[in-house]
Scaffold this active site. Structure first.
Site, PDB file in Angstrom:
ATOM      1  N   PHE A 286      -2.824  12.151  -1.295  1.00 39.54           N
ATOM      2  CA  PHE A 286      -3.937  11.285  -0.888  1.00 39.54           C
ATOM      3  C   PHE A 286      -3.620  10.465   0.357  1.00 39.54           C
ATOM      4  O   PHE A 286      -4.514  10.090   1.102  1.00 39.54           O
ATOM      5  CB  PHE A 286      -4.333  10.354  -2.044  1.00 39.54           C
ATOM      6  CG  PHE A 286      -3.188   9.549  -2.587  1.00 39.54           C
ATOM      7  CD1 PHE A 286      -2.359  10.075  -3.569  1.00 39.54           C
ATOM      8  CD2 PHE A 286      -2.922   8.272  -2.117  1.00 39.54           C
ATOM      9  CE1 PHE A 286      -1.291   9.348  -4.068  1.00 39.54           C
ATOM     10  CE2 PHE A 286      -1.863   7.533  -2.603  1.00 39.54           C
ATOM     11  CZ  PHE A 286      -1.026   8.080  -3.585  1.00 39.54           C
TER      12      PHE A 286
ATOM     13  N   ARG B 139      -9.793   7.280  -5.928  1.00 37.94           N
ATOM     14  CA  ARG B 139      -8.876   7.317  -7.064  1.00 37.94           C
ATOM     15  C   ARG B 139      -9.442   8.344  -8.045  1.00 37.94           C
ATOM     16  O   ARG B 139     -10.030   8.020  -9.071  1.00 37.94           O
ATOM     17  CB  ARG B 139      -8.746   5.951  -7.743  1.00 37.94           C
ATOM     18  CG  ARG B 139      -8.133   4.863  -6.884  1.00 37.94           C
ATOM     19  CD  ARG B 139      -6.621   4.775  -6.846  1.00 37.94           C
ATOM     20  NE  ARG B 139      -5.927   5.717  -6.029  1.00 37.94           N
ATOM     21  CZ  ARG B 139      -4.666   5.559  -5.608  1.00 37.94           C
ATOM     22  NH1 ARG B 139      -3.970   4.473  -5.906  1.00 37.94           N
ATOM     23  NH2 ARG B 139      -4.065   6.486  -4.906  1.00 37.94           N
TER      24      ARG B 139
ATOM     25  N   TYR C  57      23.846 -11.106   5.283  1.00 36.02           N
ATOM     26  CA  TYR C  57      23.878  -9.771   4.687  1.00 36.02           C
ATOM     27  C   TYR C  57      24.170  -9.843   3.185  1.00 36.02           C
ATOM     28  O   TYR C  57      23.670  -9.036   2.409  1.00 36.02           O
ATOM     29  CB  TYR C  57      24.926  -8.890   5.388  1.00 36.02           C
ATOM     30  CG  TYR C  57      24.726  -7.432   5.060  1.00 36.02           C
ATOM     31  CD1 TYR C  57      23.804  -6.668   5.772  1.00 36.02           C
ATOM     32  CD2 TYR C  57      25.428  -6.819   4.024  1.00 36.02           C
ATOM     33  CE1 TYR C  57      23.581  -5.343   5.465  1.00 36.02           C
ATOM     34  CE2 TYR C  57      25.216  -5.486   3.704  1.00 36.02           C
ATOM     35  CZ  TYR C  57      24.294  -4.744   4.426  1.00 36.02           C
ATOM     36  OH  TYR C  57      24.078  -3.436   4.108  1.00 36.02           O
TER      37      TYR C  57
END
Ligand code: PM9
Length: 461
Positions: free
Chosen positions: A453, A386, A75
């Site tokens: 989108f 795009r 961790y």
């Protein structure tokens, strides 16, 4: 088209293969209707060639896969974190590094820490997630790319991603330097077509910023591709290594955000890097809220190891030469057939110019969205819109942003496809171009309120 021998052969051997499904045309027609004409919503299994993105779609090397096996999943203080930090310091040259799960995690940290309500962020064209985080934190985004960056036909401009210093000067004169949160400079500029920025432009932006006491951060997402273009196109860099050019590039910035899913050659990961110790300490405080400990930032130990190795592999000349020239090959095949694309071709993708491809549609017919859907049906090739859909709506007026560029991006994943695949893609696009009059416009069935989108759905008008 160039002499075929000038396109470099694959600098790798294929050790593992993934066998794609090849749906027939009626199956593809059904699939695109079910996906609401949005290629993001197709099942990847239904795509023969997947050019949705080059983000996280890289084929990792055997060395990177071996690196996964030495993942230290502690961790705190994983050994792989130290490897990653050392790689960023060596290749990017920044002192401090905060890891994140991907690029937008770094954008969130930087925007939150650097922006005060009512400030401005000038940048060489917008990118979807980058602008989203800037605006969410109260900034107004200002596009300062040179005008040619918006012109798909300006083919003789070698660095179409450059910042126009006159536009920066105008903004500072209008609002005052203290109102600029920072200048954001992307290398390369994705939505301009993967266009590079020259080293001279970075020096000029740095000098301008120093004069006014403004910080400059880079969106370094495709910085290795940018380094290749500098080596090929900018005088004085032809004999420098990609590693040297990358290090010099980063020396002009106060820090950078990075999507490791692109030029670090991994499937997941990112980082925020900087030289300012105070900013670093504040990013360490914030990263635990959104990403995880400052020694993993949302990545597994094994992911950090793969990224540390990917950073080293990414500056190998044979790798980056093949990557960019393979894209050029696809562009050259399309240009030979008269298909309108953004010129010159960029580093990661060929962008079809949907306005010129489909002149019978208006921008309100969403031509690029429609063309991407039609290309899937034609050849099983998944591309990405795009244009007006990606650009979203103006946060004040609520009207669509209407970008000059209305594009379909054929994004080439790294080390995944061969030149023969490029031929299959080119043939499908050319067939479609020959019957372009048959392609109809689309309208929304569902429009999400943000980054629309990704999840929007459409029907034929
Ligand atoms: N780019 C792309 O496909 C991923 C999905 S589209 C939102 O081009 C730049 C220049 C990018 C980019 C992601 C990010 C965000 C920042 N800058 O996807 O969060 O091209 O790792 O990076 C995509 P992450």
């Amino acid at each position: 088209m160039r002499d075929l021998s000038s396109y470099p052969a694959e600098p790798f051997r294929i050790k593992v293969v993934e066998v794609p499904k090849m749906l027939d045309r009626p199956e593809r027609e059904k699939a695109i209707v079910e996906a609401g004409y949005n290629t993001f919503l197709l099942n990847s299994e239904d795509c023969y060639i997947d050019l949705l993105t080059d983000s996280g779609t890289t084929a990792m090397s055997d060395q990177q896969w071996a690196g996964l096996m030495v993942g230290d999943e502690a961790y705190g203080g994983s050994k792989n974190w130290y490897h990653l930090k050392a790689a960023v310091q060596e290749y990017y040259g920044f002192e401090y590094v905060t890891p994140t799960h991907q690029g937008r995690g770094a954008e969130n940290l930087l925007s939150t820490l650097m922006i005060e309500e009512g400030q401005y962020v000038p940048m060489n064209m917008y990118f979807t997630t980058t602008r989203y985080h800037q605006e969410k934190n109260g900034a107004t985004f200002v596009d300062v790319i040179i005008d040619e960056g918006h012109d798909s036909t300006a083919k003789d401009v070698p660095f179409k991603g450059n910042i126009d210093i006159a536009k920066l000067e105008k903004l500072v004169a209008e609002v005052g330097a203290e109102k600029i949160a920072y200048i954001c400079l992307a290398v390369t500029v994705n939505l301009a077509g993967g266009q590079p920025v020259s080293m001279q432009n970075m020096k000029d932006v740095r000098a301008f910023a120093d004069k006014h006491g403004i910080k400059v951060f880079s969106d370094a997402t495709r910085c290795v591709e940018n380094a290749y273009f500098i080596k090929k196109r900018e005088k004085g860099y032809e004999n420098k290594t990609i590693k040297e050019i990358l290090k010099e590039t980063m020396s002009y910035f106060d820090g950078c955000t990075m999507s490791g899913k692109k030029d670090c050659l991994v499937n997941i990961g990112g980082f925020l890097a900087m030289n300012d110790e105070d900013l670093y300490n504040r990013s360490r405080e914030l990263v635990v809220v959104y990403e995880g400990m400052p020694s993993y930032g949302g990545m597994a130990g094994r992911d950090m190891e793969a990224m540390a190795i990917g950073i080293k592999e990414s500056v190998d000349y044979n790798y980056i030469e093949h990557r960019v020239e393979q894209v050029a090959y696809l562009a050259d095949r399309l240009l030979d057939a008269g298909v309108p694309i953004v010129e010159p071709a960029g580093g990661h993708a060929v962008f079809l110019d949907a306005k010129r491809f489909l002149p019978h549609l208006t921008q309100d017919d969403f031509p690029a969205q429609s063309l991407a859907a039609a290309l899937y049906v034609e050849g099983g090739v998944r591309a990405m819109e795009r244009g007006i859909i990606s650009a979203g709506r103006d946060k004040i007026t609520g009207d669509h942003h209407r970008p000059e560029l209305e594009l379909v991006r054929l994004t080439i994943p790294r080390r995944v496809y061969t030149y023969k695949h490029m031929d299959v893609i080119a043939d499908a696009v050319i067939r479609l171009y020959e019957k372009r009059d048959e392609i109809k416009g689309l309208e929304f069935v569902y429009e999400p309120p943000m980054l629309r989108f990704f999840n929007a759905r459409f029907k034929i008008k």
